[in-house]
Write an enzyme that holds these catalytic residues in place. Structure first.
Site, PDB file in Angstrom:
ATOM      1  N   PRO A   2     -20.150   0.871  10.375  1.00  0.00           N
ATOM      2  CA  PRO A   2     -19.456   0.791   9.080  1.00  0.00           C
ATOM      3  C   PRO A   2     -17.963   0.513   9.260  1.00  0.00           C
ATOM      4  CG  PRO A   2     -20.324   3.014   9.464  1.00  0.00           C
ATOM      5  CD  PRO A   2     -20.749   2.171  10.618  1.00  0.00           C
ATOM      6  N   GLU A   3     -17.490  -0.494   8.584  1.00  0.00           N
ATOM      7  CA  GLU A   3     -16.070  -0.835   8.598  1.00  0.00           C
ATOM      8  C   GLU A   3     -15.467  -0.406   7.260  1.00  0.00           C
ATOM      9  OE1 GLU A   3     -14.289  -2.228  10.986  1.00  0.00           O
ATOM     10  OE2 GLU A   3     -15.808  -2.869  12.414  1.00  0.00           O
TER      11      GLU A   3
END
Ligand code: ZN
Length: 273
Positions: A2-3
């Site tokens: 996840p960014e």
């Protein structure tokens, strides 16, 4: 992994289900993730009401009157909102019971984090993990000037300077490659050699790339609510990222893939100078 966009979409997904609700229980099914869970977490949170949610870099912040719960999704974490009676699965490590629902953290690789920052210790921005973070790319404070001023003494390649996160947060490996492509800047360029005008372009590209990703995530991400609501991270199409050897979408020449500081960088020699 996840960014920033995924974390922001997660925040927007869970916010309406947790803000204003009161904690009725906490379940920890492991001693911790990347760091041990706060041992007295249930005692601290029981009968307290969630006041707000926010995000700093890739940290989700859940604010109570007496402190802030800090959640990081690590490499593989997901948060979902489920009915109270939903039986936990193997990698469900943390539950926050909020009246008739539960916010559940699933994290197979356990690189995530659940931490508590008490109000007595001052603003959550002073937390050890947050205090060194750069500016938020989507806030008005962030501009080409931010990048220009902070890089006058930095001779490292711009791609690595972006990834370091101390000037601006949230420009991870994918978004660094994509933003540099959009701004037409070669990722190997020493940061202090880039002009203010080109940094203005880069700052705009960073904003646009992240905002577009959040928007796409918000519309394509399946529900955060429900037992089989796969909160799978969104697949996107990129200009250069993960396209080594494929034709550049702008000029047709082959996208080049190199290694910079253990990470892959993708760029077009023709479009990025
Ligand atoms: Zn090209």
């Amino acid at each position: 992994m996840p960014e920033l966009p995924e974390v922001e979409v997660t925040r927007r997904g869970i916010a309406p289900h947790i803000e204003g609700r009161t904690v009725r229980g906490v379940t920890l099914r492991h001693t911790g993730l990347r760091w041990p869970f706060p041992i007295d977490l249930e005692q601290r949170l029981l009968n307290r009401t969630v006041r707000a949610t926010s995000r700093r870099g890739k940290y989700l912040l859940i604010a109570f009157d007496h402190g802030t719960l800090i959640i990081h999704l690590g490499m593989s974490g997901h948060l979902r909102i489920l009915p109270l009676a939903t039986p936990p699965q193997k990698h469900d490590h943390f539950d926050l019971m909020l009246e008739d629902q539960v916010m559940r953290l699933t994290d197979p690789r356990r690189f995530g984090a659940v931490l508590w920052h008490p109000h007595e210790e001052g603003s959550v921005d002073n937390h050890l993990l947050l205090r060194g973070l750069g500016v938020e790319p989507l806030e008005t404070l962030f501009s080409g000037q931010t990048l220009y001023k902070a890089t006058r003494n930095r001779s490292a390649p711009i791609k690595q300077v972006l990834l370091a996160g101390d000037i601006v947060v949230g420009v991870g490996n994918i978004y660094a490659s994509e933003s540099l492509f959009e701004a037409g800047i070669n990722p190997k360029t020493p940061a202090h050699r880039i002009s203010l005008a080109r940094y203005e372009k880069l700052a705009q590209a960073i904003r646009r790339v992240l905002a577009a990703s959040i928007e796409r995530g918000g519309s394509t991400l399946r529900d955060f609510v429900g037992a089989d609501g796969q909160s799978g991270y969104f697949q996107q199409s990129y200009f250069v990222y993960d396209r080594g050897g494929e034709p550049c979408r702008q000029c047709g020449s082959a996208v080049r893939q190199i290694r910079q500081g253990q990470r892959s960088t993708f760029y077009c020699v023709n479009c990025q100078k």
